[in-house]
Motif scaffolding. Sequence first.
Motif, short mmCIF file in Angstrom:
data_model
loop_
_atom_site.label_atom_id
_atom_site.label_comp_id
_atom_site.label_asym_id
_atom_site.label_seq_id
_atom_site.Cartn_x
_atom_site.Cartn_y
_atom_site.Cartn_z
N GLU A 24 33.24 -33.22 -135.45
CA GLU A 24 32.94 -32.68 -136.77
C GLU A 24 33.33 -33.68 -137.84
N GLU A 25 32.60 -33.65 -138.93
CA GLU A 25 32.92 -34.49 -140.06
C GLU A 25 34.28 -34.06 -140.60
N ASN A 26 35.14 -35.04 -140.89
CA ASN A 26 36.46 -34.73 -141.42
C ASN A 26 36.35 -34.37 -142.89
N LYS A 27 36.34 -33.09 -143.15
CA LYS A 27 36.24 -32.62 -144.53
C LYS A 27 37.63 -32.57 -145.13
N GLU A 28 37.70 -32.88 -146.40
CA GLU A 28 38.98 -32.78 -147.10
C GLU A 28 39.00 -31.49 -147.90
N VAL A 29 40.10 -30.78 -147.78
CA VAL A 29 40.30 -29.52 -148.49
C VAL A 29 41.71 -29.53 -149.06
N TYR A 30 42.16 -28.42 -149.60
CA TYR A 30 43.52 -28.36 -150.11
C TYR A 30 44.19 -27.06 -149.68
N LYS A 51 60.45 -28.78 -149.32
CA LYS A 51 60.52 -28.06 -148.05
C LYS A 51 59.17 -27.95 -147.36
N PHE A 52 58.13 -27.60 -148.12
CA PHE A 52 56.84 -27.31 -147.50
C PHE A 52 55.80 -28.41 -147.64
N PHE A 53 55.86 -29.19 -148.72
CA PHE A 53 54.83 -30.17 -149.02
C PHE A 53 55.34 -31.61 -148.95
N TYR A 54 56.40 -31.85 -148.18
CA TYR A 54 57.05 -33.17 -148.18
C TYR A 54 56.13 -34.30 -147.75
N ASP A 55 55.09 -34.03 -146.99
CA ASP A 55 54.19 -35.10 -146.54
C ASP A 55 52.84 -35.07 -147.26
N GLN A 58 50.12 -35.51 -153.03
CA GLN A 58 50.00 -34.91 -154.36
C GLN A 58 50.21 -33.41 -154.26
N VAL A 59 51.03 -32.88 -155.15
CA VAL A 59 51.23 -31.43 -155.24
C VAL A 59 51.15 -31.07 -156.72
N TYR A 60 50.38 -30.04 -157.02
CA TYR A 60 50.18 -29.61 -158.40
C TYR A 60 50.78 -28.23 -158.60
N VAL A 61 51.29 -27.99 -159.78
CA VAL A 61 51.77 -26.66 -160.16
C VAL A 61 50.70 -26.07 -161.05
N GLU A 62 50.11 -24.97 -160.61
CA GLU A 62 49.09 -24.29 -161.40
C GLU A 62 49.74 -23.16 -162.17
N HIS A 63 49.69 -23.24 -163.48
CA HIS A 63 50.28 -22.21 -164.35
C HIS A 63 49.23 -21.12 -164.59
N LEU A 64 49.61 -19.90 -164.27
CA LEU A 64 48.74 -18.75 -164.45
C LEU A 64 49.33 -17.86 -165.54
N SER A 65 48.57 -16.91 -166.01
CA SER A 65 49.09 -16.01 -167.05
C SER A 65 50.25 -15.16 -166.53
N GLY A 67 52.25 -16.18 -163.67
CA GLY A 67 53.19 -16.95 -162.85
C GLY A 67 52.64 -18.31 -162.50
N ILE A 68 52.98 -18.80 -161.31
CA ILE A 68 52.52 -20.12 -160.88
C ILE A 68 52.05 -20.08 -159.42
N LYS A 69 51.29 -21.11 -159.05
CA LYS A 69 50.92 -21.39 -157.66
C LYS A 69 51.14 -22.88 -157.45
N LEU A 70 51.41 -23.27 -156.20
CA LEU A 70 51.51 -24.68 -155.84
C LEU A 70 50.27 -25.04 -155.04
N ARG A 71 49.70 -26.23 -155.29
CA ARG A 71 48.48 -26.65 -154.61
C ARG A 71 48.56 -28.14 -154.30
N THR A 72 48.09 -28.51 -153.12
CA THR A 72 48.03 -29.93 -152.76
C THR A 72 46.78 -30.55 -153.36
N GLY A 73 46.74 -31.87 -153.35
CA GLY A 73 45.49 -32.56 -153.60
C GLY A 73 44.63 -32.42 -152.35
#
Length: 93
Positions: A24-30, A51-55, A58-65, A67-73
């Motif tokens: 399969e084609e190596n698709k990039e997701v987050y 703890k969770f994203f050490y490797d 890129q990790v982004y903090v998404e600010h919501l109305s 609270g927040i979410k964490l997301r990788t690149g």
Amino acid sequence: MSPIPWEKLSRYICNAIDPNISLEENKEVYVITGGFAEVPEEYEVKGAINKFFYDAPQVYVEHLSWGIKLRTGKLPIEKCKEIKERLGNWGEI
């Protein structure tokens, strides 16, 4: 019988020579976490990233109305699966 696209055929030939080559084609997701209702202190966000994203490069903090979410690149799907496994129910791809 419909024709097989050249890209798919070439992957099958390459995989026959070297099984490490994915069929399969190596698709990039987050990976994204569930939301935190209250925005944690800065050290708590850094602790979760360490703890969770050490490797993840890129990790982004998404600010919501509410609270927040964490997301990788974008990452290869296999790396996302590893991170999601660490997150358990808190993560989704």
